[in-house]
Scaffold this motif. Structure first.
Motif, PDB file in Angstrom:
ATOM      1  N   LYS A  77       0.823  -1.211   0.000  1.00 30.15           N
ATOM      2  CA  LYS A  77       0.000   0.000   0.000  1.00 30.15           C
ATOM      3  C   LYS A  77       0.857   1.261   0.000  1.00 30.15           C
ATOM      4  O   LYS A  77       0.358   2.349   0.255  1.00 30.15           O
ATOM      5  CB  LYS A  77      -0.932  -0.004   1.211  1.00 30.15           C
ATOM      6  N   LYS A  78       2.160   1.100  -0.269  1.00 29.97           N
ATOM      7  CA  LYS A  78       3.063   2.250  -0.294  1.00 29.97           C
ATOM      8  C   LYS A  78       3.552   2.496  -1.710  1.00 29.97           C
ATOM      9  O   LYS A  78       3.685   1.558  -2.504  1.00 29.97           O
ATOM     10  CB  LYS A  78       4.252   2.019   0.634  1.00 29.97           C
ATOM     11  N   CYS A  79       3.841   3.743  -1.987  1.00 32.45           N
ATOM     12  CA  CYS A  79       4.270   4.141  -3.311  1.00 32.45           C
ATOM     13  C   CYS A  79       5.583   4.916  -3.206  1.00 32.45           C
ATOM     14  O   CYS A  79       5.725   5.773  -2.326  1.00 32.45           O
ATOM     15  CB  CYS A  79       3.187   5.008  -3.946  1.00 32.45           C
ATOM     16  N   TYR A  80       6.515   4.592  -4.084  1.00 34.91           N
ATOM     17  CA  TYR A  80       7.820   5.245  -4.082  1.00 34.91           C
ATOM     18  C   TYR A  80       8.116   5.779  -5.478  1.00 34.91           C
ATOM     19  O   TYR A  80       7.712   5.185  -6.478  1.00 34.91           O
ATOM     20  CB  TYR A  80       8.913   4.250  -3.682  1.00 34.91           C
ATOM     21  N   VAL A  81       8.848   6.890  -5.524  1.00 32.81           N
ATOM     22  CA  VAL A  81       9.243   7.478  -6.800  1.00 32.81           C
ATOM     23  C   VAL A  81      10.738   7.806  -6.764  1.00 32.81           C
ATOM     24  O   VAL A  81      11.370   7.769  -5.706  1.00 32.81           O
ATOM     25  CB  VAL A  81       8.432   8.755  -7.140  1.00 32.81           C
ATOM     26  N   LYS A  82      11.254   8.133  -7.930  1.00 33.41           N
ATOM     27  CA  LYS A  82      12.633   8.573  -8.128  1.00 33.41           C
ATOM     28  C   LYS A  82      13.622   7.575  -7.530  1.00 33.41           C
ATOM     29  O   LYS A  82      13.474   6.375  -7.684  1.00 33.41           O
ATOM     30  CB  LYS A  82      12.831   9.984  -7.606  1.00 33.41           C
ATOM     31  N   SER A  83      14.660   8.090  -6.855  1.00 34.18           N
ATOM     32  CA  SER A  83      15.741   7.219  -6.386  1.00 34.18           C
ATOM     33  C   SER A  83      15.265   6.225  -5.330  1.00 34.18           C
ATOM     34  O   SER A  83      15.772   5.104  -5.274  1.00 34.18           O
ATOM     35  CB  SER A  83      16.901   8.046  -5.840  1.00 34.18           C
ATOM     36  N   THR A  84      14.286   6.607  -4.540  1.00 34.04           N
ATOM     37  CA  THR A  84      13.778   5.665  -3.538  1.00 34.04           C
ATOM     38  C   THR A  84      13.155   4.459  -4.224  1.00 34.04           C
ATOM     39  O   THR A  84      13.401   3.313  -3.822  1.00 34.04           O
ATOM     40  CB  THR A  84      12.753   6.356  -2.611  1.00 34.04           C
ATOM     41  N   ALA A  85      12.390   4.689  -5.283  1.00 32.08           N
ATOM     42  CA  ALA A  85      11.796   3.583  -6.041  1.00 32.08           C
ATOM     43  C   ALA A  85      12.894   2.707  -6.637  1.00 32.08           C
ATOM     44  O   ALA A  85      12.839   1.473  -6.533  1.00 32.08           O
ATOM     45  CB  ALA A  85      10.889   4.122  -7.144  1.00 32.08           C
ATOM     46  N   ALA A  86      13.892   3.330  -7.249  1.00 31.23           N
ATOM     47  CA  ALA A  86      14.968   2.572  -7.890  1.00 31.23           C
ATOM     48  C   ALA A  86      15.730   1.719  -6.874  1.00 31.23           C
ATOM     49  O   ALA A  86      16.035   0.549  -7.141  1.00 31.23           O
ATOM     50  CB  ALA A  86      15.921   3.524  -8.608  1.00 31.23           C
ATOM     51  N   LEU A  87      16.010   2.267  -5.714  1.00 29.46           N
ATOM     52  CA  LEU A  87      16.752   1.515  -4.698  1.00 29.46           C
ATOM     53  C   LEU A  87      15.903   0.406  -4.081  1.00 29.46           C
ATOM     54  O   LEU A  87      16.405  -0.680  -3.786  1.00 29.46           O
ATOM     55  CB  LEU A  87      17.276   2.462  -3.622  1.00 29.46           C
ATOM     56  N   LYS A  88      14.604   0.667  -3.903  1.00 22.03           N
ATOM     57  CA  LYS A  88      13.719  -0.386  -3.384  1.00 22.03           C
ATOM     58  C   LYS A  88      13.611  -1.536  -4.389  1.00 22.03           C
ATOM     59  O   LYS A  88      13.531  -2.695  -4.001  1.00 22.03           O
ATOM     60  CB  LYS A  88      12.341   0.184  -3.072  1.00 22.03           C
ATOM     61  N   VAL A  89      13.612  -1.214  -5.681  1.00 21.04           N
ATOM     62  CA  VAL A  89      13.601  -2.249  -6.719  1.00 21.04           C
ATOM     63  C   VAL A  89      14.925  -3.006  -6.696  1.00 21.04           C
ATOM     64  O   VAL A  89      14.950  -4.243  -6.716  1.00 21.04           O
ATOM     65  CB  VAL A  89      13.321  -1.642  -8.111  1.00 21.04           C
ATOM     66  N   ALA A  90      16.037  -2.287  -6.641  1.00 20.68           N
ATOM     67  CA  ALA A  90      17.366  -2.913  -6.647  1.00 20.68           C
ATOM     68  C   ALA A  90      17.513  -3.915  -5.504  1.00 20.68           C
ATOM     69  O   ALA A  90      18.141  -4.969  -5.667  1.00 20.68           O
ATOM     70  CB  ALA A  90      18.452  -1.848  -6.556  1.00 20.68           C
ATOM     71  N   ARG A  91      16.917  -3.608  -4.381  1.00 17.77           N
ATOM     72  CA  ARG A  91      17.000  -4.498  -3.209  1.00 17.77           C
ATOM     73  C   ARG A  91      16.457  -5.891  -3.509  1.00 17.77           C
ATOM     74  O   ARG A  91      16.922  -6.885  -2.954  1.00 17.77           O
ATOM     75  CB  ARG A  91      16.219  -3.875  -2.052  1.00 17.77           C
ATOM     76  N   ARG A  92      15.497  -5.998  -4.416  1.00 14.53           N
ATOM     77  CA  ARG A  92      14.853  -7.275  -4.725  1.00 14.53           C
ATOM     78  C   ARG A  92      15.484  -8.010  -5.908  1.00 14.53           C
ATOM     79  O   ARG A  92      15.068  -9.120  -6.228  1.00 14.53           O
ATOM     80  CB  ARG A  92      13.373  -7.045  -5.046  1.00 14.53           C
ATOM     81  N   LEU A  93      16.474  -7.398  -6.555  1.00 18.12           N
ATOM     82  CA  LEU A  93      17.063  -8.017  -7.747  1.00 18.12           C
ATOM     83  C   LEU A  93      18.134  -9.034  -7.377  1.00 18.12           C
ATOM     84  O   LEU A  93      18.784  -8.929  -6.330  1.00 18.12           O
ATOM     85  CB  LEU A  93      17.672  -6.935  -8.655  1.00 18.12           C
ATOM     86  N   ASP A  94      18.316 -10.005  -8.260  1.00 12.77           N
ATOM     87  CA  ASP A  94      19.356 -11.008  -8.081  1.00 12.77           C
ATOM     88  C   ASP A  94      20.728 -10.381  -8.295  1.00 12.77           C
ATOM     89  O   ASP A  94      20.867  -9.388  -9.013  1.00 12.77           O
ATOM     90  CB  ASP A  94      19.176 -12.138  -9.109  1.00 12.77           C
ATOM     91  N   GLY A  95      21.732 -10.982  -7.701  1.00 13.74           N
ATOM     92  CA  GLY A  95      23.098 -10.524  -7.915  1.00 13.74           C
ATOM     93  C   GLY A  95      23.470  -9.385  -6.984  1.00 13.74           C
ATOM     94  O   GLY A  95      22.890  -9.194  -5.927  1.00 13.74           O
ATOM     95  N   VAL A  96      24.442  -8.603  -7.435  1.00 18.03           N
ATOM     96  CA  VAL A  96      25.023  -7.556  -6.597  1.00 18.03           C
ATOM     97  C   VAL A  96      24.138  -6.312  -6.474  1.00 18.03           C
ATOM     98  O   VAL A  96      24.442  -5.421  -5.694  1.00 18.03           O
ATOM     99  CB  VAL A  96      26.412  -7.126  -7.126  1.00 18.03           C
ATOM    100  N   TRP A  97      23.056  -6.255  -7.214  1.00 14.61           N
ATOM    101  CA  TRP A  97      22.230  -5.055  -7.249  1.00 14.61           C
ATOM    102  C   TRP A  97      21.650  -4.706  -5.892  1.00 14.61           C
ATOM    103  O   TRP A  97      21.458  -3.531  -5.583  1.00 14.61           O
ATOM    104  CB  TRP A  97      21.140  -5.192  -8.316  1.00 14.61           C
ATOM    105  N   SER A  98      21.402  -5.704  -5.077  1.00 10.36           N
ATOM    106  CA  SER A  98      20.849  -5.422  -3.746  1.00 10.36           C
ATOM    107  C   SER A  98      21.850  -4.648  -2.873  1.00 10.36           C
ATOM    108  O   SER A  98      21.455  -4.016  -1.896  1.00 10.36           O
ATOM    109  CB  SER A  98      20.432  -6.716  -3.048  1.00 10.36           C
ATOM    110  N   LEU A  99      23.122  -4.673  -3.258  1.00 12.44           N
ATOM    111  CA  LEU A  99      24.133  -3.932  -2.498  1.00 12.44           C
ATOM    112  C   LEU A  99      23.967  -2.418  -2.636  1.00 12.44           C
ATOM    113  O   LEU A  99      24.572  -1.656  -1.881  1.00 12.44           O
ATOM    114  CB  LEU A  99      25.541  -4.348  -2.943  1.00 12.44           C
ATOM    115  N   LEU A 100      23.148  -1.978  -3.578  1.00 11.87           N
ATOM    116  CA  LEU A 100      22.874  -0.545  -3.742  1.00 11.87           C
ATOM    117  C   LEU A 100      21.893  -0.026  -2.690  1.00 11.87           C
ATOM    118  O   LEU A 100      21.810   1.180  -2.460  1.00 11.87           O
ATOM    119  CB  LEU A 100      22.307  -0.266  -5.136  1.00 11.87           C
TER     120      LEU A 100
END
Length: 128
Positions: free
Chosen positions: A61-84
């Motif tokens: 029920k939460k919405c994120y935009v800009k860098s917060t959205a990108a970092l929240k997405v990166a957290r769920r990706l496989d590989g080193v991306w979650s390190l961002l």
């Protein structure tokens, strides 16, 4: 609901969606273009201006935009991306300044003239 809204008229945004799909083996994310009916409905529901120049990530029920959205997405990706993800603790005005530079130039960054046709399995992750 874990939906990424993206600019369906932007090749850089399309490339970003393809990047996420390849690194989301758990199929956590669904996708919709901002221009789609569901995209417009979600923008209204979360009171986001239609003129948004950002990736939009709706998680629960939460919405994120800009860098917060990108970092929240990166957290769920496989590989080193979650390190961002720890960059989330950088002040938003700094993160968003960098994000805005990329967003402002995104049409220049995506030079392709055609979008890749998604596989049937990938299409199931798109809504609307």
């Amino acid at each position: 609901m874990n939906i990424i809204l993206f600019d369906g008229e932007c090749h850089f945004c399309d490339a970003s969606v393809q990047f996420i799909i390849k690194r989301d083996r758990n199929k956590y994310f669904k996708f919709a273009s901002i221009q789609s009916n569901i995209g417009q409905k979600l923008l209204k529901e979360f009171q986001i201006p239609k003129t948004i120049d950002s990736l939009v990530f709706i998680e629960g029920k939460k919405c994120y935009v800009k860098s917060t959205a990108a970092l929240k997405v990166a957290r769920r990706l496989d590989g080193v991306w979650s390190l961002l993800y720890p960059f989330l603790f950088t002040p938003p005005f700094l993160r968003d300044a960098i994000y805005d530079i990329v967003a402002k130039n995104r049409h220049k960054l995506g030079k392709q003239t055609e979008c890749r046709i998604p596989t049937k399995e990938e299409l199931e992750r798109f809504i609307d």
